[in-house]
Design an enzyme around this catalytic site. Structure first.
Site, PDB file in Angstrom:
ATOM      1  N   ASN A  66      -3.129   8.912   4.324  1.00 21.31           N
ATOM      2  CA  ASN A  66      -1.879   8.230   4.667  1.00 21.31           C
ATOM      3  C   ASN A  66      -1.660   8.053   6.165  1.00 21.31           C
ATOM      4  O   ASN A  66      -0.635   7.483   6.575  1.00 21.31           O
ATOM      5  CB  ASN A  66      -0.690   8.997   4.087  1.00 21.31           C
ATOM      6  CG  ASN A  66      -0.577   8.836   2.577  1.00 21.31           C
ATOM      7  OD1 ASN A  66      -1.021   7.840   2.022  1.00 21.31           O
ATOM      8  ND2 ASN A  66       0.001   9.831   1.917  1.00 21.31           N
ATOM      9  N   ARG A  91       0.831  -1.211   0.000  1.00 18.70           N
ATOM     10  CA  ARG A  91       0.000   0.000   0.000  1.00 18.70           C
ATOM     11  C   ARG A  91       0.864   1.259   0.000  1.00 18.70           C
ATOM     12  O   ARG A  91       0.586   2.221  -0.711  1.00 18.70           O
ATOM     13  CB  ARG A  91      -0.913  -0.009   1.231  1.00 18.70           C
ATOM     14  CG  ARG A  91      -1.846   1.195   1.315  1.00 18.70           C
ATOM     15  CD  ARG A  91      -2.851   1.005   2.441  1.00 18.70           C
ATOM     16  NE  ARG A  91      -3.733   2.161   2.542  1.00 18.70           N
ATOM     17  CZ  ARG A  91      -3.846   2.932   3.625  1.00 18.70           C
ATOM     18  NH1 ARG A  91      -3.118   2.663   4.713  1.00 18.70           N
ATOM     19  NH2 ARG A  91      -4.658   3.952   3.641  1.00 18.70           N
ATOM     20  N   HIS A 107      -6.078  -6.000  -2.485  1.00 15.99           N
ATOM     21  CA  HIS A 107      -6.961  -5.988  -1.318  1.00 15.99           C
ATOM     22  C   HIS A 107      -7.161  -7.382  -0.736  1.00 15.99           C
ATOM     23  O   HIS A 107      -7.723  -7.522   0.344  1.00 15.99           O
ATOM     24  CB  HIS A 107      -8.318  -5.382  -1.689  1.00 15.99           C
ATOM     25  CG  HIS A 107      -8.260  -3.901  -1.901  1.00 15.99           C
ATOM     26  ND1 HIS A 107      -9.345  -3.146  -2.301  1.00 15.99           N
ATOM     27  CD2 HIS A 107      -7.243  -3.010  -1.757  1.00 15.99           C
ATOM     28  CE1 HIS A 107      -9.004  -1.877  -2.409  1.00 15.99           C
ATOM     29  NE2 HIS A 107      -7.725  -1.768  -2.081  1.00 15.99           N
ATOM     30  N   HIS A 113       0.829   4.251  -2.784  1.00 17.71           N
ATOM     31  CA  HIS A 113       0.586   5.644  -2.418  1.00 17.71           C
ATOM     32  C   HIS A 113       1.747   6.540  -2.845  1.00 17.71           C
ATOM     33  O   HIS A 113       1.541   7.703  -3.212  1.00 17.71           O
ATOM     34  CB  HIS A 113       0.366   5.760  -0.906  1.00 17.71           C
ATOM     35  CG  HIS A 113      -1.015   5.356  -0.490  1.00 17.71           C
ATOM     36  ND1 HIS A 113      -1.703   5.966   0.537  1.00 17.71           N
ATOM     37  CD2 HIS A 113      -1.866   4.410  -0.977  1.00 17.71           C
ATOM     38  CE1 HIS A 113      -2.892   5.406   0.668  1.00 17.71           C
ATOM     39  NE2 HIS A 113      -2.999   4.455  -0.236  1.00 17.71           N
TER      40      HIS A 113
END
Length: 330
Positions: A97, A65, A195, A69
């Site tokens: 975040n 993740r 996910h 990002h």
């Protein structure tokens, strides 16, 4: 009309220049980039990551993740690692975040590499390698990570707010955000498969359970049985900001296809998950993945991850090689 046409032409010309520039930069990335300057860099990083992941396997999802990002906001340049200063709020302190974790793992990998080869390996490359290695260690897919990225010197919380796909994004928003990074609709679906090992806080989707349209209702696109279970056993209050929920219940620790199976059963947690089934094209990709083999999905995921890792990279003399990942060089 003439003014609009001229404006459109100028925008397209600008976009072409940006894409060509990004493509050229990406070509500077290559396997074995540190072969002559820090031969053991990748093995040092891998050994460090293995120690952490063996103790906390859930960090694999966190690192994946974080890499996503980083790439989606300001190139894949390690800007997500920078700390805020007295006169600037950095990406890591933006609302999307705040739940990122694993910065200590990146710092440990950086310290180990710096000890052997000071000032050589970028934090951006370390983050890309860590994400790959962490997922690989939990028996997830392995993908090639060509290196040669340089670290950025700018990190803005405001950009994280506008450039990261929010959990309530529609399919049109998702397609636009991904295409803006040179990623296809297929990449959108495949990368959403991350996910399968992720978790979410109730606050990211509680509106679907308690107040979808502002009148205390439930999202009709969410399976009612699943929603009832979430209300009873997980997100018992619309104001729950701490409870975490598996995005792939019962299979969180395994990188598999069950996330996509859940999407087809209307059991994706986010509105953005459910959105993937509202487009004929994306739903078709989901069905193809579910009907195919795990091996095929892992290969597709690896391909999309390598593609994502090349987004708008800094190379050559751009940026810098940070001495500490949380701070720009002085």
């Amino acid at each position: 009309m003439a003014i609009q046409k001229v404006g459109s032409v100028l925008f397209l010309q600008f976009l072409l220049v940006v894409l060509v520039s990004d493509s050229i930069n990406a070509q500077y990335l290559r396997q074995g980039y540190y072969k002559n300057t820090c031969l053991d860099a990748e093995s040092i990083i891998w050994k460090t990551i293995r120690q952490y992941i063996s103790r906390a396997p859930t960090l694999a999802a966190a690192m994946l993740r974080m890499h996503f990002h980083d790439c989606f906001v300001r190139r894949c340049d390690g800007s997500v690692l920078l700390k805020s200063t007295s006169n600037n709020q950095a990406e890591k302190d933006a609302t999307p975040n705040l739940s990122l974790r694993g910065f200590d793992l990146i710092d440990a990998a950086k310290s180990a590499v710096e000890y052997k080869c000071p000032g050589v390996v970028s934090c951006a490359d370390i983050l890309a390698l860590v994400a790959r290695d962490a997922v690989s260690i939990i028996n997830g897919p392995f993908w090639e990570v060509p290196t040669g990225r340089r670290d950025g010197r700018v990190s803005l919380a405001s950009e994280a707010l506008t450039k990261l796909p929010p959990p309530f994004a529609s399919i049109s928003q998702l397609k636009l955000m991904f295409s803006g990074k040179g990623l296809s609709v297929k990449d959108l679906v495949v990368l959403s498969g991350a996910h399968t090992i992720g978790v979410s806080h109730c606050s990211s989707f509680s509106n679907r359970l308690y107040n979808f349209t502002g009148v205390g209702d439930q999202d009709p696109s969410l399976d009612s049985e699943y929603a009832a279970n979430l209300k009873t056993n997980k997100c018992k209050s619309p104001n729950d900001n701490t409870t975490k929920v598996e995005m792939d219940p019962g299979s969180r620790g395994t990188f598999d296809l069950s996330y996509f199976t859940l999407l087809l059963k209307r059991r994706g947690l986010f509105e953005s998950d459910a959105a993937l089934t509202t487009s004929t094209t994306t739903k078709s990709f989901i069905q193809q993945l579910v009907q195919g083999s795990l091996k095929d999905f892992l290969a597709e995921f690896a391909n999309s991850m390598e593609k994502m890792g090349r987004i708008n990279v800094k190379t050559g003399t751009q940026g810098e090689i940070r001495k500490v990942c949380a701070l720009v060089n002085t």
